[in-house]
Design a protein around this motif. Structure first.
Motif, short mmCIF file in Angstrom:
data_model
loop_
_atom_site.label_atom_id
_atom_site.label_comp_id
_atom_site.label_asym_id
_atom_site.label_seq_id
_atom_site.Cartn_x
_atom_site.Cartn_y
_atom_site.Cartn_z
N LEU C 103 69.78 66.20 99.05
CA LEU C 103 70.86 65.34 99.49
C LEU C 103 70.65 63.91 99.04
N ALA C 104 69.47 63.38 99.32
CA ALA C 104 69.19 61.99 98.96
C ALA C 104 67.71 61.90 98.65
N ASP C 105 67.42 61.58 97.41
CA ASP C 105 66.03 61.46 97.03
C ASP C 105 65.59 60.01 97.22
N LEU C 106 65.27 59.66 98.47
CA LEU C 106 64.95 58.26 98.79
C LEU C 106 63.64 57.86 98.13
N ASN C 107 63.53 56.57 97.84
CA ASN C 107 62.26 56.13 97.28
C ASN C 107 61.20 55.97 98.36
N ILE C 108 61.62 56.02 99.65
CA ILE C 108 60.65 56.04 100.73
C ILE C 108 60.78 57.38 101.47
N GLY C 109 60.97 58.45 100.72
CA GLY C 109 61.27 59.74 101.30
C GLY C 109 60.28 60.18 102.36
N LEU C 110 59.00 60.05 102.07
CA LEU C 110 58.00 60.52 103.02
C LEU C 110 58.05 59.70 104.30
N LEU C 111 58.20 58.40 104.13
CA LEU C 111 58.25 57.52 105.30
C LEU C 111 59.43 57.91 106.19
#
Lengths: 154, 398, 326
Positions: C103-111
């Motif tokens: 859906l959204a590959d955030l650059n802070i995904g893990l956080l």
């Protein structure tokens, strides 16, 4: 401590004979003593301290109808293999409690109170244990009307 | 609780357990939690009113009696022919030993001879019953600690798998799986059917191997050990004082086993060990029972080897319920059941029914100890300790 | 406008896919547990092997009467299952199932994942408190205790792959494992995986750390008063959350969608289910630990262990020149 010594000691201290429990069982494992009600607690203390009967097996009563109740208590010296059944006729009176001597007497006396209606004086927490607290009557009495219908307990 | 609950001078912990203490800040905050009578780990119907300080138990009021049927009154109302089948309903997990206790008492007063084959058969079924009962205990105890939705359930199902095999044996022998009616005054009611001995040998050998598996599963499991070691310690002193019996007594370092110290039904002829553990905690009780499995299996093998031929009862089969008369007298007979000393104090007035019968349930005396050992433990320990005591509420409430 | 519609459709599809997978994971668990316990498991509803069982269970729970205790704190009580369920679904927003499939590959995904995933404690406590039941309250107290204690080592263990990959973006972490999955990374990888699994078990309230549910003491813990659909929501949330964390494990240590022959999403699902089964396997073989022992393990063993591991990893990465090993 062996059985002969125990029998002698009981005879000396309480002046009552200790016999085998039933005609065909005279082994030392099963001594039978009747003591007067007044010496019930004293005898229990004596059995625990001097005869080494530290194991509390059970305590109950028998309803001898007109002759009243008889307390039956069994304690044991496991090391020496002496089993001692102590009895005392108490009539219709309250009985002295053994809870100060044997902690196991707690539930056994509560059960006895519950089913026979014998009041144990000095018991710290004498409530019914098996039957509901508002039950009427004490079922193990011989005059308990078994056939009379009781209101169903909710 | 009704008003009778508040007796003058009730035990301090108990009196407090009956009133809810307001939650306050800054002090020791106590609250009362009710466990049972309907509770997953109540082992039947048992209620504990726990007073807690956070997770720590500070007071406990055990309440029993939900399964009370007044067996002692029943014993006075039913004849010596009728009652043995009812006796099996006291400790329904070990019906064989309950029946045996009652018929032993009647035989002792009546001086009834029991043929040697019947005596051996009684030993045989009593030991098989011990295996079945301990299997049930192990399963339910692990269920208490591990949860019905976890490792406990796995052990539970394994144990039931093996227990079924013993019950199959009993079914072939008596036609019943739980309450048998196997014993009667003067002997036993049934003889071994064709091919039973072979099946029995196979079953106990199979169980023997499975017990190795259980031990591997549990004793090499660090979590099981931290949950049981040092938890629920019953001291020697307390064990004697309260009168606990069986694995609890032997788990507290007292080597007392009626099969050895007051033999009945020719137990003196068999070779077995009385396992003892000194620690007195849940783990010690577990170890005692695990070793008892093996000893029972040894005894079963010895019985099957030496089973004498001959009649199984010294009395003819009964045709009416009033047929057995026992002379005047009284006795106390006792049997080492899976849970300890099951005793029957019988007073006979010479008729067909006892005048008075007192049932000393091993579970009743064993359960009385938990009021003394629970305080100071966590809530989770309460169920582990209760399970290690192995109460059967049919026998507690009778 | 188009973007919003597309995102909404994608979210809808993902949500339903997750629900379907999770529903069938319960069936997988039951079959798997049954085999462990020498049983057969669900068999009757839908042959072969009771494949309709999850549907039947869901239907049953939906049409069951919803009993609300008269003393419950109704708004909190009713809200709790939803609050409990929401974070479990939200964590899937950032999970990359394959390159570009997410859906959204955030650059802070893990956080984002860690922050949202620990929100479930709010719903748990609401349920425990709102039920106005002592078992539930005790369970909620335990839950807060436990989740706070285990979030820290959980995050520390999850940061090890981050250091190795040099990014918080989940897809970047997967791509960093193209040469070597982090579980195979010498020493550090295995230790971190063990720590991560233990912390997962604990923060997911799984046996041996399931003191929150603890049905032999606390009956069913914070959900004891829930029935019908609300119970189903809580159950769904638990499994969804567990599946989400299994996905995270697959991403962090098992190389996500990477693998030969099969397409990426299949690999990903296989690995996530493997993680899930690992948790289930532990669950059906252990007994439960006590609350004080659980906290002891967290603060005395797991926290120092993961801290040292993280520092060692950092040192190693710095010695290698920084910026991860990829």
């Amino acid at each position: 401590m062996n059985a002969e010594q125990a029998i002698r000691l009981i005879q000396e201290r309480f002046g009552v004979p200790a016999t085998g429990e039933s005609p065909n069982r005279l082994e030392p494992l099963h001594l039978l003593v009747s003591v007067p009600k007044e010496r019930w607690v004293e005898f229990a203390r004596f059995a625990r301290e001097e005869l080494g009967c530290r194991y509390f097996s059970h305590l109950t009563a028998v309803d001898w109808k007109a002759e009243g109740f008889e307390l039956v208590c069994r304690v044991e010296n496991l090391e020496a293999g002496i089993g001692l059944t102590v009895k005392a006729r108490i009539g219709q009176d309250p009985a002295p409690s053994l809870t100060g001597i044997y902690r196991g007497a707690d539930w056994m006396e509560r059960e006895c109170y519950d089913l026979f209606g014998i009041r144990f004086e000095g018991h710290p927490d004498l409530r019914r244990i098996l039957l509901p607290q508002d039950w009427e009557g004490h079922p193990l009495r011989k005059d308990y009307a078994v056939d009379t219908p009781h209101p169903p307990y909710r | 609780m009704s008003s009778e609950g508040a007796m003058p001078g009730a035990r301090p912990g108990l009196a407090e357990a009956h009133k809810v203490i307001e939650l306050g800040y800054g002090g020791n905050e106590r609250f009362v939690m009710n466990m049972g009578p309907q509770h997953p780990s109540a082992h039947g119907v048992f209620r504990m009113i726990l007073t807690l300080e956070g997770e720590i138990i500070v007071g406990v009021d055990p309440i029993i009696g939900y399964l009370h049927r007044c067996h002692e009154k029943l014993g006075e109302a039913l004849t010596y022919v009728q009652y043995p089948t009812i006796a099996s309903k006291t400790d329904y997990v070990a019906a064989m030993t309950s029946e045996l206790t009652y018929v032993l008492a009647a035989e002792r007063i009546g001086q009834v001879e029991v043929p040697r084959r019947a005596q051996y058969l009684r030993v045989l079924v009593a030991e098989l019953q011990r295996v079945a009962s301990h299997l049930l205990w192990l399963g339910t105890w692990c269920l208490d600690m591990g949860g019905a939705l976890g490792g406990g359930a796995t052990v539970f199902l394994y144990c039931f798998r093996e227990r079924e095999m013993v019950l199959d044996l009993f079914e072939a022998l008596t036609g019943a799986r739980l309450l048998y009616g196997f014993h009667q005054v003067g002997g036993t009611r049934y003889d071994l059917p064709e091919g039973w001995t072979g099946a029995c040998r196979e079953t106990v050998d199979h169980i023997d191997r499975r017990i190795d598996e259980y031990e591997a599963l549990l004793e090499e499991n660090a979590i099981f050990k931290v949950r049981t070691q040092g938890v629920g310690v019953i001291s020697r002193e307390l064990a004697m004082d309260v009168g606990v019996a069986g694995p609890l007594l032997r788990g507290s370092g007292i080597a007392f086993d009626l099969r050895r110290h007051d033999p009945y039904s020719s137990y003196e002829e068999f070779d077995f060990r009385v396992p003892v553990e000194a620690a007195g905690d849940c783990y010690a009780r577990y170890r005692v029972r695990m070793q008892e499995f093996r000893e029972s299996i040894r005894i079963v093998h010895q019985v099957l080897e030496r089973l004498p031929a001959g009649p199984i009862s010294s009395r003819p089969g009964v045709k009416s319920v009033g047929q057995v008369k026992i002379p005047k007298g009284e006795t106390y007979s006792r049997v080492e059941g899976p849970r300890g000393e099951v005793g029957c104090y019988l007073v006979s007035d010479g008729g067909t029914k006892p005048y008075r019968m007192k049932w000393r349930g091993a579970s009743f005396s064993n359960l009385a100890v938990i009021g003394h050992i629970l305080p100071g433990h966590k809530v989770a320990d309460a169920v582990a300790i209760l399970g290690s005591v192995d109460p059967v509420f049919g026998e507690v409430d009778r | 406008m188009n973007d919003i519609v597309r995102a909404a459709v994608a979210a809808f599809v993902l949500l339903n896919a997750v629900i379907l997978v999770v529903t069938y994971l319960t069936w997988v668990e039951r079959k798997f547990a049954a085999r462990l316990q020498s049983r057969i498991g669900p068999y009757r509803v839908g042959r072969p092997h009771g494949w309709l069982q999850p549907i039947a269970d869901a239907l049953k729970l939906m049409i069951k009467e919803d009993v609300v205790p008269s003393v419950a704190d109704r708004p909190i009580y009713n809200l709790a299952p939803i609050v409990f369920l929401l974070p479990a679904f939200l964590i899937f927003a950032t999970i990359p199932f394959a390159p570009g499939l997410g859906l959204a590959d955030l650059n802070i995904g893990l956080l984002y994942f860690l922050a949202v995933s620990s929100l479930e404690i709010v719903g748990l406590f609401m349920g425990g408190w709102g039920s106005n039941n002592k078992y539930a309250l005790l369970s909620a107290m335990r839950g807060v205790n436990q989740i706070i204690s285990y979030e820290v080592p959980f995050i520390l263990a999850a940061l090890v792959p981050v250091l190795l990959a040099g990014s918080l973006r989940l897809s970047a972490i997967v791509e960093a494992q193209a040469g070597l999955w982090f579980i195979a990374y010498p020493v550090i990888g295995q230790l971190a995986f063990v720590a991560f699994t233990v912390a997962t078990l604990a923060s997911e309230n799984r046996i041996p750390f399931d003191i929150v549910e603890a049905e032999s003491e606390l009956v069913a813990g914070f959900r004891v008063e829930y029935s019908g659909m609300k119970f189903a929501l809580i159950q769904l949330a638990e499994y969804t959350h567990l599946f989400g964390v299994s996905c995270l494990g697959a991403i962090l240590f098992l190389g996500g969608w990477l693998g030969p022959v099969l397409p990426g999403p299949v690999w990903f699902l296989l690995k996530a289910v493997l993680m899930f089964l690992l948790v289930i396997w532990v669950r059906w073989s252990f007994v439960r630990i006590r609350v004080d022992q659980i906290l002891g393990i967290s603060w005395k063993v797991l926290l120092p262990f993961t801290l040292i591991l993280l520092m060692a990893t950092g040192l190693w990465v710095a010695l290698r020149g920084g910026g991860g090993v990829a």
